[in-house]
Design a protein around this motif. Structure first.
Motif, PDB file in Angstrom:
ATOM      1  N   LEU A   1      52.524 -35.013  66.302  1.00 50.56           N
ATOM      2  CA  LEU A   1      51.493 -34.804  67.230  1.00 50.56           C
ATOM      3  C   LEU A   1      51.779 -34.996  68.631  1.00 50.56           C
ATOM      4  O   LEU A   1      50.756 -35.359  69.462  1.00 50.56           O
ATOM      5  N   ARG A   2      53.306 -35.204  68.967  1.00 51.45           N
ATOM      6  CA  ARG A   2      53.660 -35.460  70.435  1.00 51.45           C
ATOM      7  C   ARG A   2      53.114 -34.489  71.431  1.00 51.45           C
ATOM      8  O   ARG A   2      52.707 -33.247  70.741  1.00 51.45           O
ATOM      9  N   ASN A   3      53.136 -34.731  72.449  1.00 52.79           N
ATOM     10  CA  ASN A   3      52.710 -33.788  73.757  1.00 52.79           C
ATOM     11  C   ASN A   3      53.833 -33.168  73.962  1.00 52.79           C
ATOM     12  O   ASN A   3      55.066 -33.421  74.011  1.00 52.79           O
ATOM     13  N   ARG A   4      53.762 -31.721  74.217  1.00 60.35           N
ATOM     14  CA  ARG A   4      54.829 -30.789  74.313  1.00 60.35           C
ATOM     15  C   ARG A   4      54.475 -30.067  75.768  1.00 60.35           C
ATOM     16  O   ARG A   4      53.324 -29.614  76.139  1.00 60.35           O
ATOM     17  N   LYS A   5      55.485 -29.918  76.529  1.00 62.71           N
ATOM     18  CA  LYS A   5      55.436 -29.445  77.765  1.00 62.71           C
ATOM     19  C   LYS A   5      55.281 -27.897  77.742  1.00 62.71           C
ATOM     20  O   LYS A   5      55.901 -27.192  76.961  1.00 62.71           O
ATOM     21  N   LEU A   6      54.634 -27.323  78.436  1.00 59.77           N
ATOM     22  CA  LEU A   6      54.146 -25.865  78.702  1.00 59.77           C
ATOM     23  C   LEU A   6      54.971 -25.067  79.835  1.00 59.77           C
ATOM     24  O   LEU A   6      54.815 -25.811  80.758  1.00 59.77           O
TER      25      LEU A   6
ATOM     26  N   LEU B   1      50.864 -29.197  76.172  1.00 63.87           N
ATOM     27  CA  LEU B   1      49.886 -29.081  75.068  1.00 63.87           C
ATOM     28  C   LEU B   1      49.999 -30.322  74.151  1.00 63.87           C
ATOM     29  O   LEU B   1      50.788 -30.991  73.992  1.00 63.87           O
ATOM     30  N   MET B   2      48.490 -30.547  73.974  1.00 63.68           N
ATOM     31  CA  MET B   2      48.240 -31.917  73.351  1.00 63.68           C
ATOM     32  C   MET B   2      47.506 -31.640  71.990  1.00 63.68           C
ATOM     33  O   MET B   2      46.957 -30.563  71.729  1.00 63.68           O
ATOM     34  N   ASN B   3      47.782 -32.518  71.078  1.00 61.29           N
ATOM     35  CA  ASN B   3      47.080 -32.595  69.682  1.00 61.29           C
ATOM     36  C   ASN B   3      47.504 -31.166  69.008  1.00 61.29           C
ATOM     37  O   ASN B   3      46.339 -31.022  68.212  1.00 61.29           O
ATOM     38  N   VAL B   4      48.457 -30.703  69.082  1.00 57.77           N
ATOM     39  CA  VAL B   4      48.917 -29.545  68.188  1.00 57.77           C
ATOM     40  C   VAL B   4      49.701 -30.273  67.036  1.00 57.77           C
ATOM     41  O   VAL B   4      50.827 -30.885  67.519  1.00 57.77           O
ATOM     42  N   HIS B   5      49.418 -30.030  65.913  1.00 56.99           N
ATOM     43  CA  HIS B   5      50.345 -30.680  64.822  1.00 56.99           C
ATOM     44  C   HIS B   5      51.507 -29.551  64.429  1.00 56.99           C
ATOM     45  O   HIS B   5      50.988 -28.434  63.932  1.00 56.99           O
TER      46      HIS B   5
ATOM     47  N   LYS C   1      44.118 -26.096  65.150  1.00 57.02           N
ATOM     48  CA  LYS C   1      42.664 -26.282  65.279  1.00 57.02           C
ATOM     49  C   LYS C   1      42.219 -27.269  66.494  1.00 57.02           C
ATOM     50  O   LYS C   1      41.216 -26.816  66.988  1.00 57.02           O
ATOM     51  N   ASP C   2      42.813 -28.546  66.450  1.00 62.93           N
ATOM     52  CA  ASP C   2      42.292 -29.415  67.421  1.00 62.93           C
ATOM     53  C   ASP C   2      42.991 -29.423  68.628  1.00 62.93           C
ATOM     54  O   ASP C   2      42.811 -30.364  69.506  1.00 62.93           O
ATOM     55  N   GLY C   3      43.852 -28.460  68.878  1.00 63.79           N
ATOM     56  CA  GLY C   3      44.794 -28.453  70.119  1.00 63.79           C
ATOM     57  C   GLY C   3      44.059 -28.229  71.582  1.00 63.79           C
ATOM     58  O   GLY C   3      42.950 -27.407  71.517  1.00 63.79           O
ATOM     59  N   TYR C   4      44.480 -28.728  72.344  1.00 65.20           N
ATOM     60  CA  TYR C   4      44.149 -28.274  73.784  1.00 65.20           C
ATOM     61  C   TYR C   4      45.331 -28.360  74.992  1.00 65.20           C
ATOM     62  O   TYR C   4      46.194 -29.046  74.545  1.00 65.20           O
ATOM     63  N   ALA C   5      44.937 -27.853  76.138  1.00 67.45           N
ATOM     64  CA  ALA C   5      46.020 -28.034  77.092  1.00 67.45           C
ATOM     65  C   ALA C   5      45.470 -28.768  78.241  1.00 67.45           C
ATOM     66  O   ALA C   5      44.381 -28.816  78.638  1.00 67.45           O
TER      67      ALA C   5
END
Length: 155
Positions: A82-87, A63-67, A50-54
């Motif tokens: 909520l860690r940042n994940r590499k795309l 990928l930021m703020n994806v729970h 819901k609140d995620g963005y890249a």
């Protein structure tokens, strides 16, 4: 005998609010770098987009703020939800996205997360925010289309 075609796209999470709040111009499919307990939580469909963005940082997409909820049996090996994940994107795609994101009002929003051939994938959309009157127009058009479908169904 012909081989049956399998549908390997298993939808894990969908960001329905994104299509309501943004107009999506273009979409990209990206792989996600996950840890062991994260992929187990993703397969259990415990993801919130819901609140995620890249973002693009230093020729890498993040990928930021994806729970992604902690895995129940993960004990001390669990991850930060909520860690940042590499795309994982091609270099040309990242360069194209960088050029697009330089425009004001443009953002990169995750639309769907799914499992494809055993790998976690995210469908990213290049999005431009909608105004309130744009949202009302979309709702009005959708209602009109539904009414037309109902009338055409009887004939």
């Amino acid at each position: 005998m012909a081989k049956k075609q399998q549908n390997d796209d298993n939808l894990v999470a969908q960001n329905k609010k994104a299509r309501h709040d943004y107009s999506i111009a273009e979409t990209y499919e990206a792989g996600v770098v996950l840890t062991g307990t994260e992929i187990k939580s993703v397969r259990a469909k415990r993801v919130q987009l819901k609140d995620g963005y890249a973002q693009i940082r230093g020729n890498e997409a993040w990928l930021m703020n994806v729970h992604i909820s902690p895995y129940d049996q993960g004990n001390q090996f669990n991850h930060d939800p909520l860690r940042n994940r590499k795309l994982l994107l091609h270099k040309k795609e990242i360069q194209k996205l960088t050029g697009e994101l330089n425009n004001q009002g443009i953002t990169l929003v995750p639309l769907k997360m799914y499992i494809k051939k055993g790998y976690a994938k995210v469908l990213l959309g290049i999005a431009k925010g909608k105004h309130e009157y744009d949202k009302r127009e979309t709702i009005k058009k959708r209602d009109q289309d539904r009414q037309i479908e109902r009338v055409m169904k009887h004939y």
